[in-house]
Design a protein around this motif. Structure first.
Motif: not given
Length: 174
Positions: A159-174
């Motif tokens: 296929s010539d199709a592109d993919a799109l994905s959305f992400q969200t989250g929470i993280g720990l900063r160091f």
């Protein structure tokens, strides 16, 4: 004559110092974005399909991290999208722009490596270049929230199709 020269020099120096202080007060203050590195986890939603079998839109999870490069507006990032028939692993390089206190937007690119090509992930079913656009903010001491979109270019087999994905989250900063 010597006193006049000293007085003139003092006036000139005072004028320069005053002018420099006034000019710096007139400069807009640049926002100080979020610095530091973090690792986080959350959800990932693939919203496209390639029109073939085994490449439908998919909901799963993500693990993402940022390794900040000191005194540079760029970061090294990594992302893992899981929950489909395979996993997408993405090393990326982003340009980070501060937009508010402890908040950045970022734009960058990398490559998506699929653990089993032909099997579904949130970002297609084959290895592909990836462009990402997102935001991140430290909302409490060492706690980061993030969200982004990933665009996999030509990310589906047969296929010539592109993919799109959305992400969200929470993280720990160091």
């Amino acid at each position: 004559m010597k006193i006049a020269s000293l007085t003139t020099a003092a006036l000139v120096a005072s004028s320069i110092i005053f002018s420099a202080g006034f000019a710096s007060a007139q400069q807009p203050v640049q926002p100080r974005g979020m610095n530091g590195s973090y690792i986080g986890a959350g959800v990932a939603a693939g919203v496209t399909n390639g029109g073939q079998q085994n490449d439908a839109a998919l909901l799963g999870g993500n693990v993402q991290g940022r390794a900040a490069i000191p005194n540079a507006p760029v970061s090294l990032r990594g992302s893992v999208l899981f929950g489909g028939d395979a996993t997408a692993l993405m090393p990326m390089l982003t340009y980070d722009a501060p937009i508010a206190k402890n908040t950045n937007v970022y734009l960058g690119g990398g490559y998506s490596f699929i653990t089993e090509e032909g099997k579904s992930t949130q970002l297609g079913n084959r290895n592909a270049p990836v462009v990402t656009l997102g935001a991140e903010s430290e909302v409490a001491k060492n706690t980061v929230i993030y969200g982004d979109a990933k665009w996999g270019i030509d990310a589906y087999e047969n296929s010539d199709a592109d993919a799109l994905s959305f992400q969200t989250g929470i993280g720990l900063r160091f």
